[in-house]
Design a protein around this motif. Structure first.
Motif, PDB file in Angstrom:
ATOM      1  N   VAL A 182     -27.969 -13.301 -14.035  1.00  0.00           N
ATOM      2  CA  VAL A 182     -26.876 -12.323 -13.978  1.00  0.00           C
ATOM      3  C   VAL A 182     -25.530 -12.972 -13.662  1.00  0.00           C
ATOM      4  O   VAL A 182     -24.577 -12.839 -14.437  1.00  0.00           O
ATOM      5  N   PRO A 183     -25.388 -13.696 -12.525  1.00  0.00           N
ATOM      6  CA  PRO A 183     -24.073 -14.273 -12.226  1.00  0.00           C
ATOM      7  C   PRO A 183     -23.619 -15.332 -13.222  1.00  0.00           C
ATOM      8  O   PRO A 183     -22.416 -15.543 -13.407  1.00  0.00           O
ATOM      9  N   LEU A 211     -38.691  -4.160 -18.194  1.00  0.00           N
ATOM     10  CA  LEU A 211     -38.045  -4.549 -19.448  1.00  0.00           C
ATOM     11  C   LEU A 211     -38.056  -3.411 -20.464  1.00  0.00           C
ATOM     12  O   LEU A 211     -37.127  -3.268 -21.256  1.00  0.00           O
ATOM     13  N   ALA A 212     -39.107  -2.604 -20.452  1.00  0.00           N
ATOM     14  CA  ALA A 212     -39.160  -1.459 -21.364  1.00  0.00           C
ATOM     15  C   ALA A 212     -38.071  -0.442 -21.044  1.00  0.00           C
ATOM     16  O   ALA A 212     -37.620   0.290 -21.921  1.00  0.00           O
ATOM     17  N   GLY A 213     -37.621  -0.394 -19.781  1.00  0.00           N
ATOM     18  CA  GLY A 213     -36.562   0.531 -19.386  1.00  0.00           C
ATOM     19  C   GLY A 213     -35.199  -0.101 -19.347  1.00  0.00           C
ATOM     20  O   GLY A 213     -34.305   0.362 -18.623  1.00  0.00           O
ATOM     21  N   ARG A 214     -35.006  -1.181 -20.154  1.00  0.00           N
ATOM     22  CA  ARG A 214     -33.746  -1.930 -20.099  1.00  0.00           C
ATOM     23  C   ARG A 214     -32.539  -1.085 -20.489  1.00  0.00           C
ATOM     24  O   ARG A 214     -31.417  -1.401 -20.120  1.00  0.00           O
ATOM     25  N   ASN A 215     -32.742  -0.010 -21.278  1.00  0.00           N
ATOM     26  CA  ASN A 215     -31.605   0.825 -21.694  1.00  0.00           C
ATOM     27  C   ASN A 215     -31.262   1.893 -20.661  1.00  0.00           C
ATOM     28  O   ASN A 215     -30.201   2.507 -20.757  1.00  0.00           O
ATOM     29  N   ASP A 216     -32.145   2.124 -19.712  1.00  0.00           N
ATOM     30  CA  ASP A 216     -31.930   3.178 -18.717  1.00  0.00           C
ATOM     31  C   ASP A 216     -31.710   2.641 -17.310  1.00  0.00           C
ATOM     32  O   ASP A 216     -31.155   3.339 -16.467  1.00  0.00           O
ATOM     33  N   LEU A 217     -32.144   1.406 -17.053  1.00  0.00           N
ATOM     34  CA  LEU A 217     -32.014   0.821 -15.718  1.00  0.00           C
ATOM     35  C   LEU A 217     -30.854  -0.170 -15.683  1.00  0.00           C
ATOM     36  O   LEU A 217     -30.484  -0.739 -16.720  1.00  0.00           O
ATOM     37  N   THR A 225     -28.731  -3.505 -15.490  1.00  0.00           N
ATOM     38  CA  THR A 225     -29.026  -4.877 -15.919  1.00  0.00           C
ATOM     39  C   THR A 225     -29.352  -5.780 -14.749  1.00  0.00           C
ATOM     40  O   THR A 225     -30.191  -6.676 -14.845  1.00  0.00           O
ATOM     41  N   VAL A 226     -28.680  -5.545 -13.615  1.00  0.00           N
ATOM     42  CA  VAL A 226     -28.883  -6.385 -12.444  1.00  0.00           C
ATOM     43  C   VAL A 226     -30.308  -6.285 -11.911  1.00  0.00           C
ATOM     44  O   VAL A 226     -30.781  -7.167 -11.194  1.00  0.00           O
ATOM     45  N   ILE A 227     -31.020  -5.226 -12.295  1.00  0.00           N
ATOM     46  CA  ILE A 227     -32.429  -5.075 -11.901  1.00  0.00           C
ATOM     47  C   ILE A 227     -33.359  -5.544 -13.014  1.00  0.00           C
ATOM     48  O   ILE A 227     -34.295  -6.303 -12.784  1.00  0.00           O
ATOM     49  N   VAL A 228     -33.061  -5.100 -14.244  1.00  0.00           N
ATOM     50  CA  VAL A 228     -33.961  -5.374 -15.368  1.00  0.00           C
ATOM     51  C   VAL A 228     -34.035  -6.859 -15.691  1.00  0.00           C
ATOM     52  O   VAL A 228     -35.123  -7.431 -15.819  1.00  0.00           O
ATOM     53  N   VAL A 229     -32.878  -7.511 -15.841  1.00  0.00           N
ATOM     54  CA  VAL A 229     -32.864  -8.893 -16.322  1.00  0.00           C
ATOM     55  C   VAL A 229     -33.539  -9.854 -15.348  1.00  0.00           C
ATOM     56  O   VAL A 229     -34.466 -10.575 -15.726  1.00  0.00           O
ATOM     57  N   PRO A 230     -33.119  -9.911 -14.068  1.00  0.00           N
ATOM     58  CA  PRO A 230     -33.765 -10.893 -13.191  1.00  0.00           C
ATOM     59  C   PRO A 230     -35.173 -10.518 -12.766  1.00  0.00           C
ATOM     60  O   PRO A 230     -36.077 -11.354 -12.784  1.00  0.00           O
ATOM     61  N   PHE A 231     -35.378  -9.262 -12.393  1.00  0.00           N
ATOM     62  CA  PHE A 231     -36.663  -8.890 -11.816  1.00  0.00           C
ATOM     63  C   PHE A 231     -37.718  -8.554 -12.872  1.00  0.00           C
ATOM     64  O   PHE A 231     -38.912  -8.721 -12.618  1.00  0.00           O
ATOM     65  N   GLY A 232     -37.291  -8.078 -14.047  1.00  0.00           N
ATOM     66  CA  GLY A 232     -38.253  -7.876 -15.126  1.00  0.00           C
ATOM     67  C   GLY A 232     -38.825  -9.202 -15.596  1.00  0.00           C
ATOM     68  O   GLY A 232     -40.042  -9.402 -15.643  1.00  0.00           O
TER      69      GLY A 232
END
Length: 209
Positions: A85-86, A27-33, A35-42
């Motif tokens: 996400v979906p 979540l801290a890397g939400r601006n660099d990673l 969204t499909v990874i940060v939102v569900p898996f964070g």
């Protein structure tokens, strides 16, 4: 915990802390990673970490947690977060859902500490009431997000509600981290004293005869 003998470890606590660590890093890397990874898996990692910390409290309080229960819980949390996400949920909707899930986990954790079997030490009651207070804070965060969300809200929006939530959460991370380790050690020490007492009784028995 990993330095303890296998029988003295609380694997739920270890898994819970590692999952929460992973989730906050994502979540801290939400601006660099992506969204499909940060939102569900964070979010998923944090919520699963809270669930495993709850199971750690169950273990400390003397309750058993089946593999089916924590496996089903983990799968359910991940499925809900993956659907973020979906379904194209807004930030407010995601905050409400994650706050509701985490609030439920905190409430269950508090119940395990306060009403589970075993000795109700001052530390154990302290952790239990902390969990229930965090549940109340999560409910307030849900009400704030639903009734008066600020424009452009995101996970780390600066506001009283967010400051209260994350400030108390940071406090919970510290108190639970040290508190659960102390409770685990106390349980190990009690078991050690019990075994030593049985050994001493066995050694003394032939002398009395």
């Amino acid at each position: 915990q990993l330095r303890e003998p296998h029988t003295a470890r609380n694997p739920y606590w270890i898994a819970g802390k590692l999952l929460q660590c992973l989730g906050w890093i994502l979540l801290a890397g939400r601006n660099d990673l992506p969204t499909v990874i940060v939102v569900p898996f964070g979010n998923g990692a944090i919520l699963c970490g809270l669930a495993y910390e709850c199971w750690a409290m169950f273990r400390i309080s003397g309750r058993t947690v089946s593999r089916a229960l924590h496996g089903f819980t983990t799968a359910g949390i991940l499925l809900i977060c993956i659907l973020f996400v979906p379904l194209s949920l807004s930030t407010v909707q995601r905050i409400i859902i994650t706050s509701a899930l985490s609030g439920g986990i905190f409430a269950l954790s508090g119940w395990a500490m306060l009403y589970g079997p075993g000795e109700k030490s001052l530390l154990r009651r302290y952790l239990g009431w902390n969990m229930w207070l965090m549940t109340v804070i999560q409910c307030l965060r849900i009400a704030w997000s639903a009734l008066a969300p600020p424009e452009g809200i995101h996970l780390f929006t600066a506001s009283l509600a967010q400051t209260l939530t994350f400030g108390w959460y940071f406090y919970i991370v510290l108190t639970n981290g040290f508190g659960l380790l102390l409770l685990t050690r106390q349980a190990t020490d009690r078991e050690l004293y019990r075994v030593m007492g049985e050994q001493e009784a066995t050694i003394a028995e032939p002398r009395r005869q």
